[in-house]
Design a protein around this motif. Structure first.
Motif, PDB file in Angstrom:
ATOM      1  N   ASN A   1       0.041  -1.773 -12.787  1.00 38.09           N
ATOM      2  CA  ASN A   1       1.264  -1.225 -12.217  1.00 38.09           C
ATOM      3  C   ASN A   1       2.437  -1.924 -12.880  1.00 38.09           C
ATOM      4  O   ASN A   1       2.361  -3.114 -13.186  1.00 38.09           O
TER       5      ASN A   1
ATOM      6  N   ARG B   1       0.841  -1.182   0.000  1.00 42.68           N
ATOM      7  CA  ARG B   1       0.000   0.000   0.000  1.00 42.68           C
ATOM      8  C   ARG B   1       0.887   1.247   0.000  1.00 42.68           C
ATOM      9  O   ARG B   1       1.757   1.407   0.862  1.00 42.68           O
TER      10      ARG B   1
ATOM     11  N   GLY C   1      -6.914   0.105  -6.617  1.00 41.16           N
ATOM     12  CA  GLY C   1      -6.281  -1.212  -6.622  1.00 41.16           C
ATOM     13  C   GLY C   1      -5.427  -1.446  -7.877  1.00 41.16           C
ATOM     14  O   GLY C   1      -5.119  -0.538  -8.622  1.00 41.16           O
TER      15      GLY C   1
ATOM     16  N   PHE D   1      -7.433   5.270  -1.883  1.00 36.85           N
ATOM     17  CA  PHE D   1      -8.392   4.470  -2.656  1.00 36.85           C
ATOM     18  C   PHE D   1      -8.828   3.270  -1.831  1.00 36.85           C
ATOM     19  O   PHE D   1      -8.194   2.927  -0.820  1.00 36.85           O
TER      20      PHE D   1
END
Ligand code: SF4
Length: 366
Positions: free
Chosen positions: A96, A15, A62, A21
């Motif tokens: 990502n 995180r 996410g 979020f």
């Protein structure tokens, strides 16, 4: 009616300190049940939307690419079975850099995810570490090359500016490295500090300085200059695109078209009603598992609020508002001070005005 579908995937490898979020690290064990619940929620929600043409699907989080490509393929196929997804609909998946390689991206593209939105954030190691991102600049280069090799011709890079340790020079280098890659779309957001995040607590305790708004304003001006020089059109305060590559899904939000949100915490909007799913993934799983729509709350927009929202959004996408909407005398001070300009009959924010949108909305329509 043109509609968008948003699907929320709340899992992340770690995180990031600034993130507020609905995203969680350490819940990987829930993934199989979460995918099953999404498929079930599609079944539950679809009957109310059978008169809508779905022109965009957006998988966000996410980190959606923490799910297996096979699950993401099954999800998109199921959406196509239950909703009228238009041929040629824009289908985006967020990624990502460290969660994708060429094989995975090729599988996603074959499954129908034609647009890739990658969280690059910065090309400066110090800034990435200050944001507590786990990837480094090389990961972005590698993932971007993998996307091209997998056939992606519509790629967005997300950037964030104003983190602790970032100066104007570093930001300009990030922008230049970005345009050197030639993505079709760039989003650049000013870092905001949310009090309930680890970074928010560090700023509150004085351990980390808050972003400097004057520096962020200069960074915004630099982004406008570098991206416009490189041929990107500025079509929303924080978004730039090569001609024809504006994000249709996000334009749907800003043009107040209906959208359906699926997954934990996802928001939906239709006919001035807004509602949202329960946020905690476990509660979402429980609600969907018992055969209910997992709605956690709703609100109806009153006409006055809907009007303010419309003004705000029209200014935000630089379409502006008809001058006739504004009472005589209200716009003139902002035209004179260079925060607004008149484009034919529309009042449109200038670059400086974009930084003061809330104030402009209240002054013009409040
Ligand atoms: S990767 Fe994105 S969603 Fe996940 S924790 Fe970081 S900022 Fe939040």
């Amino acid at each position: 009616m043109s509609t968008g579908i948003y699907v929320h995937v709340p899992f992340c490898p770690t995180r990031c300190g600034y993130c507020d979020f609905n995203a969680y690290a350490g819940l990987d064990g829930l993934k199989p049940r979460y995918v099953t619940a999404l498929l079930r929620e599609v079944e539950l929600a679809a009957p109310g939307w059978d008169d809508q043409d779905v022109v965009s699907v957006f998988l966000g989080g996410g980190t959606p690419t923490t799910l297996d490509a096979a699950d993401l393929k099954a999800l998109l196929a199921h959406l196509g079975d239950r909703f009228a997804v238009a041929p040629g609909a824009e289908v985006t998946v967020e990624a990502n850099p460290d969660t994708v390689d060429e094989a995975k991206l090729a599988a996603l593209r074959d499954a129908g995810y034609g647009r890739l939105s990658m969280g690059a954030q910065s090309f400066d190691r110090t800034v990435l570490s200050s944001l507590e991102r786990i990837h480094d600049p090389d990961s972005v280069h590698r993932a971007f090359a993998a996307a091209r090799a997998a056939g992606y011709e519509n790629v967005n890079l997300d950037l964030i500016y104003g983190a602790d340790g970032e100066g104007l020079d570093s930001w300009e280098r990030t922008l230049l490295e970005t345009v050197a890659l030639q993505p079709e779309h760039v989003s650049a957001y000013a870092l905001t500090i949310e009090p309930a995040t680890p970074l928010g607590r560090k700023v509150a305790s004085g351990a980390v300085p808050a972003p400097d708004p004057d520096l962020q304003a200069d960074m915004f001006a630099t982004a406008c200059a570098v991206l416009c020089d490189a041929g990107y059109g500025h079509y929303e305060v924080s978004n730039w695109a090569k001609p024809g590559y504006e994000c249709r899904h996000n334009l749907g939000y800003w043009e107040r078209r209906p959208y359906l949100g699926l997954g934990a915490g996802a928001h939906s909007y239709r006919q001035d009603r807004r509602w949202w799913n329960v946020r905690p993934p476990e509660e979402y799983l429980r609600r969907v598992g018992s055969g209910e729509l997992p709605v956690g709350g709703q609100e109806r927009l009153e006409p006055a609020d809907a009007y303010l929202e419309e003004v705000f959004l029209r200014l935000r996408i630089l379409e502006g508002i008809p001058a006739s909407w504004v009472e005589p005398g209200r716009a003139e001070p902002f035209l004179e001070s260079g925060l607004l300009e008149l484009d034919h009959d529309a009042l449109v924010p200038t670059e400086r005005g974009m930084l003061l949108l809330n104030e402009l909305v209240l002054a013009l329509a409040g």
